[in-house]
Enzyme design. Structure first.
Site, PDB file in Angstrom:
ATOM      1  N   HIS A   1      32.556  43.376  21.499  1.00  0.00           N
ATOM      2  CA  HIS A   1      33.596  42.424  21.896  1.00  0.00           C
ATOM      3  C   HIS A   1      33.570  41.195  20.967  1.00  0.00           C
ATOM      4  CE1 HIS A   1      35.701  39.834  25.059  1.00  0.00           C
ATOM      5  NE2 HIS A   1      35.127  38.922  24.295  1.00  0.00           N
ATOM      6  N   GLU A   2      32.361  40.642  20.771  1.00  0.00           N
ATOM      7  CA  GLU A   2      32.235  39.443  19.923  1.00  0.00           C
ATOM      8  C   GLU A   2      32.565  39.768  18.469  1.00  0.00           C
ATOM      9  OE1 GLU A   2      31.935  36.598  21.296  1.00  0.00           O
ATOM     10  OE2 GLU A   2      31.413  37.340  23.292  1.00  0.00           O
TER      11      GLU A   2
ATOM     12  N   HIS B   1      36.196  39.489  17.859  1.00  0.00           N
ATOM     13  CA  HIS B   1      36.633  38.120  17.533  1.00  0.00           C
ATOM     14  C   HIS B   1      36.346  37.816  16.060  1.00  0.00           C
ATOM     15  CE1 HIS B   1      37.495  36.978  21.617  1.00  0.00           C
ATOM     16  NE2 HIS B   1      36.257  37.133  22.041  1.00  0.00           N
TER      17      HIS B   1
ATOM     18  N   ASP C   1      38.241  33.932  27.071  1.00  0.00           N
ATOM     19  CA  ASP C   1      39.202  34.124  25.984  1.00  0.00           C
ATOM     20  C   ASP C   1      40.616  33.767  26.436  1.00  0.00           C
ATOM     21  OD1 ASP C   1      37.180  35.011  24.306  1.00  0.00           O
ATOM     22  OD2 ASP C   1      37.369  37.065  25.028  1.00  0.00           O
TER      23      ASP C   1
END
Ligand SMILES: [Zn+2]
Length: 352
Positions: A58-59, A62, A161
């Protein structure tokens, strides 16, 4: 972040694990061991690691989106509550911020889709409710954890987010600072609601509420710093009245200066006014114990980052994050002033 150490590097981003993560792992292992022995303990811990692998992906989502706009992500830290990607800067263009914010949840959506394909359909929600039960199907549980990460992160409140998306949408109509305040207020409202629900339901909600509250507060503080330092130069915030030590002085003299002045760190400056290094309070104490008061300051001082007087304050602050002080030099390379965390805090208090 203190108490965290690197485990891997992915395309220039260092992935760090916070020590508290291992406490969580040990706790999960112990809980499962009590119920079903070693096999349960191992499968419980493997599951936690799988969940954190999803958090890392997930990170990295980004980070990959940020890279497209030329923004680096120096590190990602894994905490028991999730991941924290530290971007080098936040894009001022709202569309880019939206794209970067949505890239993380998009990764969880992809993982959900892949798991649904592997499982031949969406697993029943009952399997998701048993996330703490090591016996139910690992992939089904992983599906629901990712569905939770997806939805939780889309809550339109800081520090999730969705809060970034909300801020960016608001920033089309108002200043970046007001948009941040608004998104942080919504975040603290959500935190109060979660905490209230936690009182009657799961205590884990209180934990999440605390995380949301602190995250929202941190976001406002960061934005205040940005607003206070925008359009300022390093010399606008520097301290100009301080005592300096000559390179031929010894640590005994430095210790005297430490007692005589409110200063904690001393620049070491040569006869022409150029800075050679910085002698910190800790270095003085260490040198007194290790090698005695006759140690030359040159042996105990450390390198100090330098910026020019006219350099943007925001740049100087990035350097200050990793050093006790930053030296501000004039055009001839002479020491004009010092930037320390204390005078930056004063500046924010005055400008905020
Ligand atoms: Zn995220």
């Amino acid at each position: 972040m203190v108490w965290s150490f690197p485990i891997a590097t992915v395309r220039g981003t260092v992935i760090r694990i916070h020590v508290t993560f291992f406490l969580l792992l040990a706790w999960i292992g112990a809980m499962h061991a009590r119920e079903g022995g070693l096999a349960e303990a191992v499968s419980g811990m493997v599951f936690v690691c799988l969940v954190f692998a999803c958090v890392v992906l997930h990170e990295l989502g980004h980070a990959a989106a940020a890279r497209r706009y030329g923004i680096a992500t120096p590190d990602i830290t894994l905490l028991p509550i999730g991941g924290l990607a530290r971007l080098e800067r936040i894009p001022e263009e709202p569309w880019r911020e939206i794209a970067i914010a949505l890239a993380g949840p998009a990764v969880n959506l992809v993982i959900c889709l892949v798991l649904a394909i592997v499982l031949g359909g969406v697993p029943s929600p009952q399997e998701g409710l048993m996330v703490e039960d090591a016996r139910s199907d690992v992939l089904a549980r992983l599906f629901w954890v990712n569905a939770f990460l997806l939805l939780f992160n889309l809550i339109p409140a800081f520090p999730m987010d969705g809060g970034r998306v909300l801020r960016a949408v608001l920033a089309f109509r108002m200043s970046h600072r007001d948009a941040t305040r608004a998104a942080a207020n919504v975040g603290q409202g959500v935190a109060i609601l979660l905490g209230f629900l936690g009182l009657f339901g799961s205590p884990i909600l209180i934990f999440i509420a605390l995380f949301v509250w602190l995250g929202a507060a941190g976001e406002t503080a960061e934005e205040d710093l940005r607003a206070a330092t925008r359009s300022l130069a390093a010399e606008d915030a520097m301290e100009t009245r301080f005592e300096a030590l000559p390179p031929e002085a010894d640590v005994g003299a430095a210790a005297e200066a430490l007692l005589r002045t409110p200063q904690r760190d001393f620049p070491v400056v040569d006869g022409t006014g150029r800075i050679l290094g910085l002698l910190t309070r800790d270095a003085i104490i260490h040198a007194l114990r290790a090698t005695g008061p006759n140690t030359p300051v040159a042996d105990a001082m450390q390198e100090v980052p330098r910026v020019k007087r006219g350099a943007p304050l925001s740049e100087a602050l990035k350097t200050l994050a990793a050093a006790p002080a930053v030296a501000v030099e004039d055009g001839e390379g002479r020491l004009a002033g010092l930037l320390t965390p204390a005078n930056v805090a004063d500046l924010i208090a005055l400008k905020g």
